[in-house]
Design a protein around this motif. Structure first.
Motif, PDB file in Angstrom:
ATOM      1  N   LEU A  22       0.806  -1.142   0.114  1.00 44.11           N
ATOM      2  CA  LEU A  22       0.022  -0.121  -0.014  1.00 44.11           C
ATOM      3  C   LEU A  22       0.669   1.231   0.006  1.00 44.11           C
ATOM      4  CD1 LEU A  22      -3.194   0.630   1.784  1.00 44.11           C
ATOM      5  CD2 LEU A  22      -1.481   2.109   2.057  1.00 44.11           C
ATOM      6  N   GLY A  23       1.837   1.284   0.849  1.00 46.82           N
ATOM      7  CA  GLY A  23       2.741   2.398   1.212  1.00 46.82           C
ATOM      8  C   GLY A  23       3.517   2.997  -0.304  1.00 46.82           C
ATOM      9  N   LEU A  24       4.083   1.614  -0.620  1.00 42.70           N
ATOM     10  CA  LEU A  24       5.041   1.878  -1.697  1.00 42.70           C
ATOM     11  C   LEU A  24       4.160   2.356  -3.188  1.00 42.70           C
ATOM     12  CD1 LEU A  24       8.250  -0.408  -1.549  1.00 42.70           C
ATOM     13  CD2 LEU A  24       7.882   2.120  -1.353  1.00 42.70           C
TER      14      LEU A  24
ATOM     15  N   LEU B 118      -2.525  -0.225  -7.156  1.00 38.98           N
ATOM     16  CA  LEU B 118      -2.173  -1.684  -7.025  1.00 38.98           C
ATOM     17  C   LEU B 118      -2.054  -2.096  -8.446  1.00 38.98           C
ATOM     18  CD1 LEU B 118      -4.164  -3.196  -4.194  1.00 38.98           C
ATOM     19  CD2 LEU B 118      -1.674  -3.001  -4.440  1.00 38.98           C
ATOM     20  N   MET B 119      -2.664  -1.443  -9.446  1.00 37.66           N
ATOM     21  CA  MET B 119      -2.833  -2.095 -10.938  1.00 37.66           C
ATOM     22  C   MET B 119      -1.410  -1.587 -11.530  1.00 37.66           C
ATOM     23  SD  MET B 119      -3.575  -0.540 -14.064  1.00 37.66           S
ATOM     24  CE  MET B 119      -4.367   1.081 -13.942  1.00 37.66           C
ATOM     25  N   LYS B 120      -1.137  -0.239 -11.221  1.00 37.75           N
ATOM     26  CA  LYS B 120       0.250   0.165 -11.680  1.00 37.75           C
ATOM     27  C   LYS B 120       1.566  -0.588 -11.194  1.00 37.75           C
ATOM     28  CE  LYS B 120       0.343   4.455 -10.697  1.00 37.75           C
ATOM     29  NZ  LYS B 120       1.338   5.500 -10.514  1.00 37.75           N
ATOM     30  N   SER B 121       1.515  -0.975  -9.920  1.00 37.99           N
ATOM     31  CA  SER B 121       2.536  -1.426  -9.290  1.00 37.99           C
ATOM     32  C   SER B 121       2.543  -2.966  -9.367  1.00 37.99           C
ATOM     33  CB  SER B 121       2.852  -1.050  -7.853  1.00 37.99           C
ATOM     34  OG  SER B 121       2.466   0.052  -7.718  1.00 37.99           O
ATOM     35  N   LEU B 132      -3.505 -13.068  -8.343  1.00 41.72           N
ATOM     36  CA  LEU B 132      -2.901 -12.739  -7.117  1.00 41.72           C
ATOM     37  C   LEU B 132      -2.775 -11.310  -6.590  1.00 41.72           C
ATOM     38  CD1 LEU B 132      -1.065 -14.587  -5.326  1.00 41.72           C
ATOM     39  CD2 LEU B 132       0.902 -13.928  -6.666  1.00 41.72           C
ATOM     40  N   SER B 133      -3.008 -10.529  -7.845  1.00 40.80           N
ATOM     41  CA  SER B 133      -3.270  -8.946  -7.351  1.00 40.80           C
ATOM     42  C   SER B 133      -4.421  -8.848  -6.646  1.00 40.80           C
ATOM     43  CB  SER B 133      -3.138  -8.212  -8.382  1.00 40.80           C
ATOM     44  OG  SER B 133      -1.935  -8.552  -9.423  1.00 40.80           O
ATOM     45  N   LEU B 134      -5.568  -9.560  -7.065  1.00 36.93           N
ATOM     46  CA  LEU B 134      -6.792  -9.394  -6.179  1.00 36.93           C
ATOM     47  C   LEU B 134      -6.678  -9.840  -4.869  1.00 36.93           C
ATOM     48  CD1 LEU B 134      -9.162 -10.518  -8.910  1.00 36.93           C
ATOM     49  CD2 LEU B 134      -9.488  -8.280  -7.836  1.00 36.93           C
ATOM     50  N   LEU B 135      -6.035 -10.970  -4.796  1.00 36.04           N
ATOM     51  CA  LEU B 135      -5.889 -11.375  -3.248  1.00 36.04           C
ATOM     52  C   LEU B 135      -5.071 -10.313  -2.455  1.00 36.04           C
ATOM     53  CD1 LEU B 135      -6.388 -14.038  -1.855  1.00 36.04           C
ATOM     54  CD2 LEU B 135      -4.023 -14.704  -2.148  1.00 36.04           C
ATOM     55  N   VAL B 136      -4.023  -9.762  -2.909  1.00 38.59           N
ATOM     56  CA  VAL B 136      -3.222  -8.884  -2.245  1.00 38.59           C
ATOM     57  C   VAL B 136      -4.150  -7.458  -1.953  1.00 38.59           C
ATOM     58  CG1 VAL B 136      -1.173  -7.404  -2.374  1.00 38.59           C
ATOM     59  CG2 VAL B 136      -1.091  -9.554  -2.977  1.00 38.59           C
ATOM     60  N   GLY B 137      -4.908  -7.097  -2.843  1.00 36.65           N
ATOM     61  CA  GLY B 137      -5.575  -5.919  -2.751  1.00 36.65           C
ATOM     62  C   GLY B 137      -6.716  -6.363  -1.661  1.00 36.65           C
ATOM     63  N   HIS B 138      -7.412  -7.302  -1.874  1.00 33.07           N
ATOM     64  CA  HIS B 138      -8.613  -7.684  -0.794  1.00 33.07           C
ATOM     65  C   HIS B 138      -7.987  -7.720   0.548  1.00 33.07           C
ATOM     66  CE1 HIS B 138     -12.166  -8.117  -3.378  1.00 33.07           C
ATOM     67  NE2 HIS B 138     -11.422  -7.572  -4.258  1.00 33.07           N
ATOM     68  N   ALA B 139      -6.749  -8.589   0.619  1.00 36.14           N
ATOM     69  CA  ALA B 139      -6.224  -8.597   2.065  1.00 36.14           C
ATOM     70  C   ALA B 139      -5.945  -7.201   2.710  1.00 36.14           C
ATOM     71  CB  ALA B 139      -4.949  -9.556   2.020  1.00 36.14           C
ATOM     72  N   LEU B 140      -5.510  -6.521   2.176  1.00 36.55           N
ATOM     73  CA  LEU B 140      -5.088  -5.000   2.352  1.00 36.55           C
ATOM     74  C   LEU B 140      -6.376  -4.365   2.821  1.00 36.55           C
ATOM     75  CD1 LEU B 140      -2.478  -3.398  -0.022  1.00 36.55           C
ATOM     76  CD2 LEU B 140      -2.537  -3.498   2.457  1.00 36.55           C
ATOM     77  N   ASN B 201     -18.312  -7.498  -1.464  1.00 42.18           N
ATOM     78  CA  ASN B 201     -19.044  -5.992  -1.973  1.00 42.18           C
ATOM     79  C   ASN B 201     -18.344  -5.300  -2.778  1.00 42.18           C
ATOM     80  OD1 ASN B 201     -21.598  -6.862  -1.416  1.00 42.18           O
ATOM     81  ND2 ASN B 201     -21.410  -6.058   0.695  1.00 42.18           N
ATOM     82  N   ASP B 202     -16.870  -5.142  -2.488  1.00 45.54           N
ATOM     83  CA  ASP B 202     -16.066  -4.353  -3.190  1.00 45.54           C
ATOM     84  C   ASP B 202     -16.115  -4.072  -4.716  1.00 45.54           C
ATOM     85  OD1 ASP B 202     -13.325  -2.844  -2.909  1.00 45.54           O
ATOM     86  OD2 ASP B 202     -12.780  -4.230  -4.425  1.00 45.54           O
ATOM     87  N   VAL B 203     -15.873  -2.740  -4.844  1.00 44.28           N
ATOM     88  CA  VAL B 203     -16.013  -2.421  -6.342  1.00 44.28           C
ATOM     89  C   VAL B 203     -14.731  -1.586  -6.644  1.00 44.28           C
ATOM     90  CG1 VAL B 203     -17.235  -0.852  -7.988  1.00 44.28           C
ATOM     91  CG2 VAL B 203     -18.564  -2.306  -6.659  1.00 44.28           C
ATOM     92  N   SER B 204     -14.191  -0.498  -5.782  1.00 47.81           N
ATOM     93  CA  SER B 204     -13.311   0.301  -6.003  1.00 47.81           C
ATOM     94  C   SER B 204     -12.022  -0.210  -6.471  1.00 47.81           C
ATOM     95  CB  SER B 204     -13.205   1.424  -4.971  1.00 47.81           C
ATOM     96  OG  SER B 204     -14.516   2.180  -5.155  1.00 47.81           O
ATOM     97  N   VAL B 205     -11.638  -1.170  -5.501  1.00 51.89           N
ATOM     98  CA  VAL B 205     -10.319  -1.791  -5.886  1.00 51.89           C
ATOM     99  C   VAL B 205     -10.168  -2.909  -6.892  1.00 51.89           C
ATOM    100  CG1 VAL B 205      -8.580  -3.420  -4.551  1.00 51.89           C
ATOM    101  CG2 VAL B 205      -9.313  -1.442  -3.269  1.00 51.89           C
TER     102      VAL B 205
END
Lengths: 275, 262
Positions: A22-24, B118-121, B132-140, B201-205
């Motif tokens: 999140l930070g980076l 997250l999409m960019k990085s 995997l990106s979705l998993l990280v995003g939702h965990a956050l 329910n998440d949309v924005s991430v």
């Protein structure tokens, strides 16, 4: 393991997740705009000089402020009634407020598509009682976005305030009344000051929530009522202007963090317990 | 108590609850309508639209993705969130202030900015696969719920019980599992289920992280709505409301719904 290190080791995975993922990434988004070859502030100059971008920013501000103001008034009155209700009734009312809150934003915005559409329920009803002779265009207006946003955030305000209002000892209001305070004076001098921390928390949640929302303005406002969230998405995923999108993101972060900082400063100052 | 509330205020609140609940009733009604367009009150009754959900493969697929993601993301978040919440509560004096604030960041940063970043990085920059990106995003996204709800349970926990277990010969790890964990079970279940519904329910991430072939249910619903306006969307919404009811029942049985007013 040594006691001093224990809290750090235990929280390391969670800290790393937040800082790395999140930070980076967010910092890199915020830095993007500054890396412009025309100068670090060139992107911001473009943003604040563009009439279109400023229209979007002001529209978003306006929608978020109206949503917050209405939610405060509506939420306060309702939370007061809920807090005073007998125990059984109170739990029913809390259920009635939690249910929409936990239902997804897409579902709740969709309901307003059905209600406000050209062939929607509200138009059908108005035609039927003869107030209008042809259907009104209600969707894709600022009004439709605001109504749906208020719908989205009133439950949050109610639930934030119920806890605070319940916490006001009845002795206090009784004492005020027995000392001759009118209900209006009791409200102004006892209830309102004690509810201030809750009102501030609720307002911050509603303002930042509506300022950064995406699904509701997308569904009910469309292209015509572009807001910061939908604008960011459009720049990033439709026109692939990542630098422009990063600038929008930076403006959103600054507005959100400023709101939180100013309001929590205000909360500290107005807190009747600490003061 | 009731006498203190002015009847006008009560009448106003009745209207507010009507405003809050009638749109949801309308969705249920239009999901049952025997017409090919959305209408309320329903004309004729049918369960055809519910059957239709499972016939549209995009809904079937995204439903599975969404549930798996919500369970997986929340589990991951709990796995790292519980030790963090424990550290914050147990070592309250030693732990610097900023550590607690770090876990508020996912709430403080606008979700849509998080999704875009997250999409960019991750997705584009590091080339992580979509799932995997979705998993990280939702965990956050759900980490603050995990840390805070479990933290609330831990703040009510008397750590001298844990000390007792240690002085009776338990190792620190064993003491955690036999003395602490059973006592914060309610908080863990409630936190899990609240995080689950947030992720579901998440949309924005998700909107930035879904891609070709992999999508979540809310994103699929948004896409479907832009093309078709038939009662299928209403029936999916009703299914999601059933999930909400189940979530509320579990929260009520663990921490109690009044927990949400604190």
């Amino acid at each position: 393991m040594p006691r001093k290190l224990r809290p750090w080791l235990l929280s390391a995975p969670a800290l790393l997740l937040v800082l790395l993922f999140l930070g980076l990434p967010v910092l890199s988004t915020l830095a993007t705009a500054f890396g412009d070859p025309k100068g670090p502030l060139a992107q911001y100059a473009t943003f604040f000089n563009s009439r279109f971008r400023m229209t979007v920013l002001w529209r978003t501000m306006e929608v978020a402020l109206i949503t917050t103001a209405v939610s405060v008034v509506v939420g306060f009155i309702t939370a007061w009634v809920v807090a005073q209700a007998p125990a059984r009734m109170k739990s029913l009312l809390i259920i009635a407020a939690v249910f929409p809150l936990l239902t997804g934003v897409v579902v709740r915005s969709f309901a307003w598509l059905v209600i406000l559409g050209k062939n929607g329920i509200l138009n059908d009803f108005l035609l039927w009682i003869g107030v209008i002779s042809e259907p009104l265009t209600m969707l894709y207006t600022k009004g439709s976005v605001i109504v749906a946003m208020i719908y989205l955030f009133v439950p949050l305000m109610i639930l934030t305030l119920v806890g605070v209002l319940e916490g006001i000892p009845q002795d206090l209001t009784d004492a005020a009344a027995s000392l001759g305070a009118t209900p209006a004076a009791t409200f102004r001098q006892v209830i309102l000051p004690m509810a201030v921390p809750g009102l501030i928390v609720g307002s911050v949640l509603v303002f930042t929530g509506s300022f950064t929302s995406y699904a509701t303005p997308q569904l009910l406002g469309g292209e015509r009522q572009m807001m910061m969230g939908t604008f960011l998405y459009q720049r990033a995923m439709v026109t692939f202007d990542w630098v422009g999108a990063s600038t929008i993101a930076a403006v959103m972060v600054v507005v959100t963090l400023t709101t939180v900082a100013v309001m929590s400063g205000l909360a500290r100052k107005l807190n009747p317990v600490a003061g | 108590m009731q006498t203190r509330t002015h009847p006008l205020l009560v009448a106003f609140s009745v209207l507010v609850f009507f405003f809050l609940l009638s749109p949801l009733v309308i969705i249920v009604g239009s999901a049952l309508s025997d017409t090919s367009y959305l209408t309320f009150p329903p004309q004729g009754l049918t369960l055809h639209w519910f059957q239709n959900i499972f016939e549209i493969s995009a809904f079937r697929r995204t439903m599975i993705t969404s549930f798996t993601l919500a369970v997986g993301g929340t589990a991951l978040s709990m796995l790292i969130g519980i030790p963090a919440a424990y550290a914050l509560a147990r070592y309250r004096v030693e732990v610097p202030r900023f550590m607690g604030n770090v876990f508020v960041l996912p709430i403080l940063i606008p979700e849509i900015v998080l999704g875009f970043s997250l999409m960019k990085s991750l997705a584009t920059g590091m080339g992580l696969p979509i799932t995997l990106s979705l998993l990280v995003g939702h965990a956050l996204l759900v980490l603050p719920y995990c840390v805070r709800v479990v933290g609330a349970s831990l703040n009510n926990f008397d750590f001298s019980i844990e000390e007792a277990a240690v002085s009776l010969g338990c190792t620190r790890t064993k003491a955690f599992f036999v003395a602490v964990l059973p006592n914060i079970q309610a908080g863990i279940i409630a936190g899990f289920i609240l995080a689950f519904i947030t992720s579901l329910n998440d949309v924005s991430v998700s909107i930035f992280l879904t891609g070709p072939g992999v999508s979540t249910l809310p994103i699929q619903l948004l896409a479907h709505m832009e093309q078709f306006f038939d009662p299928t969307i209403a029936s999916v919404s009703v299914l999601l409301m059933f999930v909400t009811v189940a979530v509320m029942a579990i929260v009520e049985r663990t921490l109690g719904l009044t927990f949400l007013t604190k």
